[in-house]
Design a protein around this motif. Sequence first.
Motif, short mmCIF file in Angstrom:
data_model
loop_
_atom_site.label_atom_id
_atom_site.label_comp_id
_atom_site.label_asym_id
_atom_site.label_seq_id
_atom_site.Cartn_x
_atom_site.Cartn_y
_atom_site.Cartn_z
N ALA A 5 -27.56 21.45 -34.46
CA ALA A 5 -26.51 22.24 -33.81
C ALA A 5 -26.81 23.74 -33.93
O ALA A 5 -26.60 24.50 -32.98
CB ALA A 5 -25.15 21.91 -34.44
N VAL A 6 -27.31 24.16 -35.10
CA VAL A 6 -27.67 25.58 -35.30
C VAL A 6 -28.78 25.98 -34.33
O VAL A 6 -28.73 27.04 -33.70
CB VAL A 6 -28.10 25.82 -36.76
N ARG A 7 -29.79 25.11 -34.20
CA ARG A 7 -30.90 25.41 -33.29
C ARG A 7 -30.41 25.52 -31.85
O ARG A 7 -30.82 26.42 -31.10
CB ARG A 7 -31.97 24.32 -33.40
N GLN A 8 -29.56 24.59 -31.44
CA GLN A 8 -29.10 24.60 -30.05
C GLN A 8 -28.23 25.83 -29.77
O GLN A 8 -28.28 26.39 -28.67
CB GLN A 8 -28.32 23.31 -29.74
N ARG A 9 -27.44 26.25 -30.76
CA ARG A 9 -26.66 27.48 -30.57
C ARG A 9 -27.59 28.68 -30.43
O ARG A 9 -27.37 29.57 -29.60
CB ARG A 9 -25.70 27.69 -31.74
N ALA A 10 -28.63 28.73 -31.26
CA ALA A 10 -29.58 29.84 -31.19
C ALA A 10 -30.29 29.85 -29.84
O ALA A 10 -30.52 30.92 -29.25
CB ALA A 10 -30.59 29.72 -32.33
N LEU A 11 -30.65 28.66 -29.34
CA LEU A 11 -31.30 28.57 -28.04
C LEU A 11 -30.36 29.04 -26.93
O LEU A 11 -30.76 29.78 -26.02
CB LEU A 11 -31.74 27.13 -27.80
N ALA A 12 -29.10 28.62 -27.00
CA ALA A 12 -28.13 29.04 -25.97
C ALA A 12 -27.89 30.54 -26.02
O ALA A 12 -27.67 31.18 -24.98
CB ALA A 12 -26.81 28.28 -26.17
N ASP A 13 -27.94 31.13 -27.21
CA ASP A 13 -27.66 32.55 -27.37
C ASP A 13 -28.64 33.44 -26.63
O ASP A 13 -28.31 34.56 -26.24
CB ASP A 13 -27.64 32.95 -28.85
N ILE A 14 -29.90 32.97 -26.46
CA ILE A 14 -30.88 33.84 -25.77
C ILE A 14 -30.87 33.64 -24.27
O ILE A 14 -31.53 34.40 -23.54
CB ILE A 14 -32.31 33.65 -26.32
N GLY A 15 -30.15 32.64 -23.76
CA GLY A 15 -29.97 32.47 -22.32
C GLY A 15 -31.27 32.34 -21.54
O GLY A 15 -31.38 32.86 -20.43
N LEU A 16 -32.26 31.65 -22.09
CA LEU A 16 -33.57 31.58 -21.47
C LEU A 16 -33.80 30.29 -20.70
O LEU A 16 -34.66 30.23 -19.82
CB LEU A 16 -34.66 31.74 -22.55
N LEU A 17 -33.03 29.25 -21.01
CA LEU A 17 -33.22 27.97 -20.33
C LEU A 17 -32.99 28.10 -18.82
O LEU A 17 -32.04 28.76 -18.38
CB LEU A 17 -32.26 26.92 -20.89
N ASP A 18 -33.87 27.48 -18.04
CA ASP A 18 -33.75 27.40 -16.58
C ASP A 18 -33.81 28.77 -15.91
O ASP A 18 -33.24 28.97 -14.83
CB ASP A 18 -32.46 26.67 -16.18
N THR A 19 -34.47 29.73 -16.54
CA THR A 19 -34.69 31.03 -15.91
C THR A 19 -36.03 31.03 -15.17
O THR A 19 -36.90 30.21 -15.46
CB THR A 19 -34.68 32.16 -16.96
N PRO A 20 -36.22 31.93 -14.20
CA PRO A 20 -37.48 31.97 -13.45
C PRO A 20 -38.65 32.34 -14.35
O PRO A 20 -38.48 32.88 -15.46
CB PRO A 20 -37.23 33.05 -12.39
N PRO A 21 -39.88 32.06 -13.88
CA PRO A 21 -41.07 32.45 -14.66
C PRO A 21 -41.11 33.96 -14.88
O PRO A 21 -40.65 34.74 -14.05
CB PRO A 21 -42.24 32.00 -13.75
N GLU A 22 -41.67 34.36 -16.04
CA GLU A 22 -41.81 35.77 -16.37
C GLU A 22 -43.24 36.02 -16.82
O GLU A 22 -43.81 35.25 -17.59
CB GLU A 22 -40.82 36.17 -17.45
N ARG A 23 -43.79 37.11 -16.33
CA ARG A 23 -45.22 37.38 -16.53
C ARG A 23 -45.64 37.42 -18.00
O ARG A 23 -46.69 36.87 -18.36
CB ARG A 23 -45.59 38.69 -15.83
N PRO A 24 -44.87 38.08 -18.90
CA PRO A 24 -45.32 38.12 -20.30
C PRO A 24 -45.47 36.73 -20.92
O PRO A 24 -46.43 36.47 -21.65
CB PRO A 24 -44.23 38.93 -20.99
N PHE A 25 -44.52 35.82 -20.65
CA PHE A 25 -44.61 34.46 -21.19
C PHE A 25 -45.79 33.71 -20.56
O PHE A 25 -46.53 33.00 -21.25
CB PHE A 25 -43.31 33.70 -20.93
N ASP A 26 -45.95 33.87 -19.22
CA ASP A 26 -47.08 33.21 -18.55
C ASP A 26 -48.41 33.69 -19.12
O ASP A 26 -49.34 32.89 -19.30
CB ASP A 26 -47.03 33.49 -17.05
N ALA A 27 -48.50 35.00 -19.39
CA ALA A 27 -49.76 35.55 -19.91
C ALA A 27 -50.09 34.98 -21.28
O ALA A 27 -51.26 34.67 -21.58
CB ALA A 27 -49.65 37.07 -19.98
#
Length: 487
Positions: free
Chosen positions: A8-30
């Motif tokens: 539950a702690v991990r899932q809250r932390a993941l939700a807090d950064i709002g990154l799921l289902d976002t478009p591709p971003e060059r820094p992560f792709d690189a």
Amino acid sequence: MPDSEREAVRQRALADIGLLDTPPERPFDALAKLAQRMLGTSMSSITLVDRERQWFKARCGLLAPETPRAQAFCPVVFETEAPLMVADARLDPRFAASPHVTGSPGIRYYAGVPLRISRDDGDAVTIGALCVLDDKPRATSAAASAADLAILSELACAAEALLEARRVALRAAEAAEDLRRTVEHLERERRQFKQAERMADMGSWRYDLQERRPTWSDGIFAIHELPVSAGVPKAGLLDFLPPPDRARFLDAVRRALDTGEPFDLDIDFVTARGTRRRVRCMGELELSKGIPAALVGLMQDITERHRMEQRLLHHARTDDLTQLSNRAAFNQLLDDGLRDARARGREVAVLLIDLDGFKAVNDALGHAAGDAVLRRVADRLRAPYLAACTPARLGGDEFAVLVPAAVGRAALDPLVQRLLRDLHIIVDGPGRIASVTGTIGVAWSGDATGGREEILRHADAALYEAKRACKGTARTYIGALSRRLAG
């Protein structure tokens, strides 16, 4: 901590950064491509582990955008919070039956390390994995395996920095909506907030009520176009506000001090270099043990947004051809004028103007000539002797003028006579000449007990009578009759 609670702690932390289902971003792709190249594999990914799935923020090779969490590799790293290396998945009982091994993409080799983000309490929480994969097994030594995982761990540090930046950006957006919480945590998150200020063109300020001393963040100095080394000017924000908005700001501050009411103002602003800006200034009381200790707030440069709003407002209220007010704007101005005149015991007048001969210009000389006539009429309605009045194009060849109470009935007759002369326009065309005049209907608010619709109806009745009697003249509505003004 039990596994369910840690999940539950991990899932809250993941939700807090709002990154799921976002478009591709060059820094992560690189970063994913760099991991693939450095370890010489056919696939790589930056994986976030949701409750029922693993989702790839970045991926290289034949990987789907997301897959179920069950029987996948990265969730093992997520759950154990430890690096994982599988030399040949077909020989590993944990993964031999996995559809990712027996089917597409046919994974044989896997190496992954945890991705963590920091929580407010300082603890690190695993939210996913950085991994490389291949469709061929690898027979690697212990030293080589350790070296591969070390490379992935170093790249994971860069990925975690990107995740941390995302968390900071979301926290900046919350700052505008939840000022109290941001201020309480401001010192602890000072470096993060400075980064957020640069992204959002905003800054924070605080005025200590006991010491009468203002403090500014770097973002406030940037909005003022002042170096941080110069220190806060003695008068603080006030020196940079034009008098009307300075008074509004001071009134809002006094209310906040007297009542505890927070304020949120959009005000004009002039920087130390003389640059005119529009800023949003928010503030509220900071209490210490229930006693007011300071005023704290945010300032944001909203100049571009304000200019866009003004352009949109101007476009919505302006006739495109003549650049006069349109019907909607005129109706609003007339409503305001009637309300103000009646509050002061005075009266305003409305002139309705209809062009005579305009259709003949369009028919004989074309619509371009007709448009030119409409622009000339607009120019006549902007003449200096009509400076106190508000002209508008209601549509087609119909215009209106709102005459303020300051003009008065005695001065209106000569003004209308001059306007009739100005509206006599000669139009030259190829081998043709056309003439346009204007007929005017006048109505006073003193003769209309109702609102806008009634005074416009009176002016229209006067206009109709003038056109019936003699085009190019004016009539004033008085009771059920009208009086001829000019021929």
